[in-house]
Scaffold this motif. Structure first.
Motif, PDB file in Angstrom:
ATOM      1  N   GLY A 133      10.717   3.235  19.560  1.00 16.75           N
ATOM      2  CA  GLY A 133       9.270   3.352  19.427  1.00 16.75           C
ATOM      3  C   GLY A 133       8.847   3.333  17.967  1.00 16.75           C
ATOM      4  N   GLY A 134       7.556   3.217  17.749  1.00 14.34           N
ATOM      5  CA  GLY A 134       7.036   3.136  16.391  1.00 14.34           C
ATOM      6  C   GLY A 134       7.295   4.377  15.569  1.00 14.34           C
ATOM      7  N   ASP A 135       7.314   5.560  16.222  1.00 13.62           N
ATOM      8  CA  ASP A 135       7.541   6.791  15.465  1.00 13.62           C
ATOM      9  C   ASP A 135       8.975   6.872  14.951  1.00 13.62           C
ATOM     10  OD1 ASP A 135       8.530   7.029  18.008  1.00 13.62           O
ATOM     11  OD2 ASP A 135       7.697   9.021  18.394  1.00 13.62           O
ATOM     12  N   VAL A 136       9.940   6.481  15.783  1.00 11.23           N
ATOM     13  CA  VAL A 136      11.338   6.454  15.341  1.00 11.23           C
ATOM     14  C   VAL A 136      11.538   5.372  14.287  1.00 11.23           C
ATOM     15  CG1 VAL A 136      13.728   6.031  16.058  1.00 11.23           C
ATOM     16  CG2 VAL A 136      12.204   7.380  17.503  1.00 11.23           C
ATOM     17  N   GLU A 137      10.868   4.238  14.473  1.00  8.61           N
ATOM     18  CA  GLU A 137      10.936   3.157  13.485  1.00  8.61           C
ATOM     19  C   GLU A 137      10.466   3.650  12.118  1.00  8.61           C
ATOM     20  OE1 GLU A 137       9.238  -1.418  12.877  1.00  8.61           O
ATOM     21  OE2 GLU A 137       8.862  -0.341  14.747  1.00  8.61           O
ATOM     22  N   ALA A 138       9.353   4.382  12.109  1.00 12.96           N
ATOM     23  CA  ALA A 138       8.827   4.911  10.852  1.00 12.96           C
ATOM     24  C   ALA A 138       9.805   5.897  10.215  1.00 12.96           C
ATOM     25  CB  ALA A 138       7.480   5.589  11.095  1.00 12.96           C
ATOM     26  N   THR A 139      10.435   6.740  11.044  1.00 14.56           N
ATOM     27  CA  THR A 139      11.370   7.739  10.533  1.00 14.56           C
ATOM     28  C   THR A 139      12.596   7.088   9.905  1.00 14.56           C
ATOM     29  OG1 THR A 139      10.643   9.323  12.219  1.00 14.56           O
ATOM     30  CG2 THR A 139      12.760   9.754  11.167  1.00 14.56           C
ATOM     31  N   LEU A 140      13.193   6.111  10.597  1.00 14.28           N
ATOM     32  CA  LEU A 140      14.374   5.430  10.064  1.00 14.28           C
ATOM     33  C   LEU A 140      14.035   4.651   8.796  1.00 14.28           C
ATOM     34  CD1 LEU A 140      16.011   4.108  13.365  1.00 14.28           C
ATOM     35  CD2 LEU A 140      16.685   6.091  12.008  1.00 14.28           C
ATOM     36  N   THR A 141      12.856   4.031   8.790  1.00 14.58           N
ATOM     37  CA  THR A 141      12.431   3.308   7.589  1.00 14.58           C
ATOM     38  C   THR A 141      12.310   4.250   6.405  1.00 14.58           C
ATOM     39  OG1 THR A 141      11.238   1.657   8.897  1.00 14.58           O
ATOM     40  CG2 THR A 141      10.592   1.891   6.595  1.00 14.58           C
ATOM     41  N   PHE A 142      11.776   5.433   6.644  1.00 12.77           N
ATOM     42  CA  PHE A 142      11.631   6.414   5.577  1.00 12.77           C
ATOM     43  C   PHE A 142      12.997   6.815   5.013  1.00 12.77           C
ATOM     44  CE2 PHE A 142      11.349  10.799   4.034  1.00 12.77           C
ATOM     45  CZ  PHE A 142      10.335  10.668   3.100  1.00 12.77           C
ATOM     46  N   TYR A 143      13.978   7.024   5.895  1.00 11.35           N
ATOM     47  CA  TYR A 143      15.325   7.346   5.427  1.00 11.35           C
ATOM     48  C   TYR A 143      15.826   6.282   4.456  1.00 11.35           C
ATOM     49  CZ  TYR A 143      15.932  10.676   9.346  1.00 11.35           C
ATOM     50  OH  TYR A 143      15.817  11.709  10.240  1.00 11.35           O
ATOM     51  N   GLY A 144      15.681   5.012   4.855  1.00  9.64           N
ATOM     52  CA  GLY A 144      16.206   3.932   4.029  1.00  9.64           C
ATOM     53  C   GLY A 144      15.435   3.729   2.738  1.00  9.64           C
ATOM     54  N   ALA A 145      14.104   3.662   2.851  1.00  7.54           N
ATOM     55  CA  ALA A 145      13.275   3.325   1.686  1.00  7.54           C
ATOM     56  C   ALA A 145      13.324   4.389   0.606  1.00  7.54           C
ATOM     57  CB  ALA A 145      11.829   3.087   2.128  1.00  7.54           C
ATOM     58  N   THR A 146      13.585   5.641   0.988  1.00  7.17           N
ATOM     59  CA  THR A 146      13.565   6.727  -0.005  1.00  7.17           C
ATOM     60  C   THR A 146      14.966   7.151  -0.438  1.00  7.17           C
ATOM     61  OG1 THR A 146      13.496   8.401   1.771  1.00  7.17           O
ATOM     62  CG2 THR A 146      11.390   7.635   0.875  1.00  7.17           C
ATOM     63  N   TYR A 147      16.000   6.408  -0.040  1.00  8.28           N
ATOM     64  CA  TYR A 147      17.366   6.815  -0.394  1.00  8.28           C
ATOM     65  C   TYR A 147      17.553   6.889  -1.913  1.00  8.28           C
ATOM     66  CZ  TYR A 147      22.397   6.720  -1.052  1.00  8.28           C
ATOM     67  OH  TYR A 147      23.674   7.009  -1.468  1.00  8.28           O
ATOM     68  N   THR A 148      17.147   5.837  -2.621  1.00 10.96           N
ATOM     69  CA  THR A 148      17.337   5.848  -4.077  1.00 10.96           C
ATOM     70  C   THR A 148      16.411   6.864  -4.747  1.00 10.96           C
ATOM     71  OG1 THR A 148      15.791   3.986  -4.268  1.00 10.96           O
ATOM     72  CG2 THR A 148      18.133   3.456  -4.175  1.00 10.96           C
ATOM     73  N   VAL A 149      15.208   7.044  -4.189  1.00  9.86           N
ATOM     74  CA  VAL A 149      14.271   8.020  -4.753  1.00  9.86           C
ATOM     75  C   VAL A 149      14.838   9.428  -4.626  1.00  9.86           C
ATOM     76  CG1 VAL A 149      11.940   8.981  -4.580  1.00  9.86           C
ATOM     77  CG2 VAL A 149      12.307   6.553  -4.156  1.00  9.86           C
ATOM     78  N   SER A 150      15.502   9.697  -3.495  1.00  6.23           N
ATOM     79  CA  SER A 150      16.050  11.040  -3.268  1.00  6.23           C
ATOM     80  C   SER A 150      17.153  11.386  -4.246  1.00  6.23           C
ATOM     81  CB  SER A 150      16.583  11.149  -1.828  1.00  6.23           C
ATOM     82  OG  SER A 150      17.710  10.310  -1.642  1.00  6.23           O
ATOM     83  N   LYS A 151      17.729  10.364  -4.902  1.00  2.94           N
ATOM     84  CA  LYS A 151      18.801  10.612  -5.866  1.00  2.94           C
ATOM     85  C   LYS A 151      18.274  10.912  -7.268  1.00  2.94           C
ATOM     86  CE  LYS A 151      22.014   9.833  -2.824  1.00  2.94           C
ATOM     87  NZ  LYS A 151      22.852  10.949  -2.332  1.00  2.94           N
ATOM     88  N   LEU A 152      16.976  10.775  -7.477  1.00  2.00           N
ATOM     89  CA  LEU A 152      16.399  11.039  -8.790  1.00  2.00           C
ATOM     90  C   LEU A 152      16.444  12.541  -9.100  1.00  2.00           C
ATOM     91  CD1 LEU A 152      13.213   8.755  -8.615  1.00  2.00           C
ATOM     92  CD2 LEU A 152      15.359   8.255  -9.803  1.00  2.00           C
ATOM     93  N   PRO A 153      16.584  12.898 -10.392  1.00  2.00           N
ATOM     94  CA  PRO A 153      16.578  14.315 -10.764  1.00  2.00           C
ATOM     95  C   PRO A 153      15.294  15.029 -10.338  1.00  2.00           C
ATOM     96  CG  PRO A 153      17.317  12.951 -12.596  1.00  2.00           C
ATOM     97  CD  PRO A 153      16.823  12.015 -11.539  1.00  2.00           C
ATOM     98  N   GLN A 154      14.156  14.322 -10.466  1.00  2.00           N
ATOM     99  CA  GLN A 154      12.870  14.896 -10.071  1.00  2.00           C
ATOM    100  C   GLN A 154      12.087  13.870  -9.232  1.00  2.00           C
ATOM    101  OE1 GLN A 154      11.155  16.101 -13.918  1.00  2.00           O
ATOM    102  NE2 GLN A 154      11.549  18.230 -13.338  1.00  2.00           N
ATOM    103  N   PRO A 155      12.353  13.819  -7.938  1.00  2.00           N
ATOM    104  CA  PRO A 155      11.625  12.876  -7.078  1.00  2.00           C
ATOM    105  C   PRO A 155      10.124  13.176  -7.109  1.00  2.00           C
ATOM    106  CG  PRO A 155      13.495  13.826  -5.920  1.00  2.00           C
ATOM    107  CD  PRO A 155      13.319  14.621  -7.171  1.00  2.00           C
ATOM    108  N   PRO A 156       9.273  12.151  -6.929  1.00  2.00           N
ATOM    109  CA  PRO A 156       7.829  12.391  -6.893  1.00  2.00           C
ATOM    110  C   PRO A 156       7.453  13.344  -5.759  1.00  2.00           C
ATOM    111  CG  PRO A 156       8.351  10.097  -6.351  1.00  2.00           C
ATOM    112  CD  PRO A 156       9.620  10.741  -6.746  1.00  2.00           C
ATOM    113  N   THR A 157       6.426  14.165  -6.005  1.00  2.00           N
ATOM    114  CA  THR A 157       6.024  15.173  -5.017  1.00  2.00           C
ATOM    115  C   THR A 157       5.446  14.540  -3.764  1.00  2.00           C
ATOM    116  OG1 THR A 157       5.554  16.729  -6.798  1.00  2.00           O
ATOM    117  CG2 THR A 157       4.597  17.217  -4.648  1.00  2.00           C
TER     118      THR A 157
END
Length: 494
Positions: free
Chosen positions: A113-137
């Motif tokens: 469904g669209g909600d699971v699609e959005a959740t999985l996309t968020f995992y992928g798209a923010t992977y590199t951001v999550s590795k930053l010392p100070q990710p954006p709020t």
């Protein structure tokens, strides 16, 4: 699967436009891409046209999936995961399609469904951001697919709100932009739809930083780099970059764009719609730029499996439900406002107002077209009819299906009959401007063609008059307004 063990996973995304696979070695602490592949199949094209996945698209999909299987075997993948999104969700022969894939390849495809699609996309798209010392709020993630667009807002890398919008680059192209390159009128109609739809979402405020993933966004970034000599390491598209991309895409046929800038020709056709969607997002929500992410739902799927093992789908659904329950609202800055009921109420009431305005505008030109004294009246009524159709497209999700379908067919008939009249008028006018030029034979040929077109236009006027004289304005307005619930019902008073 042990929590800290690195595993090789093949993650497949069967999208509305594109089939993609990523083979990655992943653990909770690391993510290494070993191989990638993709194929532009455009399943959504047949679904948009007939409501079903064609036999040709099915066979092409199975062929591509077998190729993906070989790639997974080459890198000794421990598991192969596959998901399907919007076009497959909508297809009336979805079950047969998924069964055929399993029979031919052994791959079990989960139609999420669209909600699971959005959740999985968020995992992928923010992977590199999550590795930053100070990710954006506060960040937003947008996955612009072929048949839908997933939109996710997050605070401190925790999803606070998400939605799945039933619009995508393939859908917008097939609905409005089939000319190559798109006409000015087609562009205007598509923009009307996007402004209406996005404005009606009632999102009070947008995160200051937006990450966009998907084939069209990445192709537009690649086009900008090759066409405008941008830095190869750049991952940002500005509003000005999108305007320059549009300039190329509106001026040149897709085949020439593809040849000049080394793009797939089918992708070059679709990204015209992608550019419009991204520009509309920036304009509606007052953003200056977007960050384009090469990671998306496939990487998110692999990370979810790495984290949760065989329970990845169940856990993704739970997280999506949790995010939905915790928001139940449309975001406004850092505060959550307006519950879902209010959102749909506001959306529906705005739709009724716009339906009335657009329909009245179209009808206001009826008498002038019938009198045929103002040649521009046909053009203006045609434009108004296209704007009404675009507005109806934007609010279809909250309309009564049967009532909507009947009125939509009538508006389309009006737009089509006016379109033929307008196109013929333009051809006659252009030929008149060329009269007296060239050799005598050319002038005589031009005069003959003008006469043939004039005769055809007079015959077609009978069709125009038949359609417009049968249009009872009061009855038409009642039918248009009946597509959406009465305001009292929307507000719970009926």
């Amino acid at each position: 699967m042990p929590e800290q063990t690195a595993s090789v996973c093949a993650a497949i995304d069967i999208g509305s436009n594109t089939l993609r696979v990523v083979v990655a070695r992943c653990s909770p602490a690391d993510f290494e891409i070993l191989a990638e592949d993709e194929a532009l199949v455009r399943i959504g094209e047949s679904v948009n046209s007939t409501g079903a996945i064609s036999a040709e698209k099915r066979e092409l999909t199975i062929s591509v999936l077998k190729r993906f299987q070989s790639l997974a075997q080459e890198f000794k993948a421990d598991t192969t995961l596959a998901i399907a999104t919007e076009a497959i969700r909508k297809a009336k022969n979805r079950t047969d399609f998924l069964q055929a894939i399993q029979q031919e390849t052994g791959i079990e495809v989960h139609c999420i469904g669209g909600d699971v699609e959005a959740t999985l996309t968020f995992y992928g798209a923010t992977y590199t951001v999550s590795k930053l010392p100070q990710p954006p709020t506060q960040i937003g993630v947008m996955d612009m697919g072929g048949g839908s667009t997933e939109l996710v807002f997050a605070k401190n890398l925790h999803i606070s709100w998400h939605t799945s919008l039933p619009i995508g680059s393939g859908w917008l192209h097939d609905r409005y932009l089939q000319a190559d390159p798109p006409t000015v009128a087609d562009q205007a109609t598509a923009r009307t739809f996007l402004r209406t739809y996005l404005g009606g979402l009632n999102i009070k405020s947008f995160p200051p930083m937006l990450f966009v993933t998907g084939g069209s966004a990445n192709s537009l970034l690649l086009l900008s780099k090759r066409a405008f000599s941008l830095d190869e390491d750049l991952d940002v598209l500005t509003y000005e970059d999108l305007l320059r991309c549009e300039g190329l895409l509106w001026a040149l046929p897709a085949e020439e764009v593809a040849q000049r800038y080394q793009l797939d020709v089918q992708r070059a056709r679709i990204i015209t719609a992608g550019a419009l969607i991204l520009r509309a997002i920036l304009e509606t929500f007052h953003l200056k730029e977007i960050h384009v992410s090469s990671f998306g739902i496939r990487e998110g799927l692999a990370l979810a499996y790495c984290r949760d093992g065989e329970r990845w789908l169940q856990r993704a659904q739970q997280r999506a439900e949790s995010a939905q329950q915790s928001s139940q609202q449309v975001i406004a800055g850092s505060e959550l406002l307006n519950d879902t009921t209010t959102y749909h109420d506001d959306f529906g009431m705005t739709g009724r107002r716009m339906f009335q305005e657009r329909a009245e505008d179209m009808l206001s030109w009826r008498e002038a077209v019938l009198r045929r004294k103002d040649i521009e009246a046909v053009h203006k009524m045609r434009v108004a009819s296209r704007r009404l159709r675009a507005t109806m497209d934007a609010y279809q999700s909250v309309c009564d299906p049967k009532k909507f379908s009947a009125v939509y067919r009538q508006v389309k008939e009006i737009a089509d009959v006016l379109g033929v009249a307008r196109d013929t008028d333009v051809m006659i006018e252009n030929l008149h401007q060329q009269a007296g030029q060239g050799s005598l034979a050319e002038q005589q040929g031009c005069e003959w063609l003008v006469q043939q077109l004039t005769n055809y236009r007079q015959e077609h006027q009978e069709k125009v008059e038949q359609v417009l004289r049968s249009l009872d304005e009061r009855s038409f307005m009642r039918k248009v307004m009946a597509c959406l619930p009465e305001e009292e019902i929307i507000n719970g008073k009926g």
